[in-house]
Design a protein around this motif. Structure first.
Motif: not given
Length: 126
Positions: A64-70, A81-83
């Motif tokens: 994954p590149e990042s987690v954009s929201s939780v 999750v951005e992939v």
């Protein structure tokens, strides 16, 4: 001392002559409550983010590149999750995807789905 009478240090003598430690129900109930609290406790948001990214990577085989929201939910957590799905040159044309990951209260992955595909250089219209 008669059978089933208290001896020193809170011990009870049984008719067989063996000493057994006496346990109170309040002590047992208290430990049971703490155990239930521990198992029912929700993982923290930062830990949920790490769990979502790590478990999704195991399933997809892509980092994954990042987690954009939780967000907390009634049953645990939901994370986006951005992939990186397809790397291209230049990097702004690489294909990215957003995956919605559902975790239970302990942080275990319950479900996931791809909700969006886009190029890295694309800006959301809002």
């Amino acid at each position: 001392m008669a059978a089933d009478e208290e001896g020193e240090a809170g011990e009870t003598r049984r008719p067989s002559g063996k000493k057994t430690a006496r346990k109170t129900s309040s002590v047992r109930a208290g430990s049971r409550e703490r155990e239930t609290e521990r198992t029912a406790r929700r993982v923290s948001a930062p830990r949920a983010m790490r769990y979502a990214a790590g478990q999704l990577e195991e399933l997809l085989g892509r980092a994954p590149e990042s987690v954009s929201s939780v967000q907390p939910t009634e049953d645990g957590w939901q994370a986006d999750v951005e992939v990186l799905e397809l790397e291209r040159v230049p990097a702004t044309t690489s294909v990215m995807a957003t995956y919605r990951v559902v975790l239970d209260k302990e942080g275990e992955l319950v479900a996931y789905e791809r909700t969006r595909r886009y190029t890295r250089g694309q800006i959301d219209r809002r």
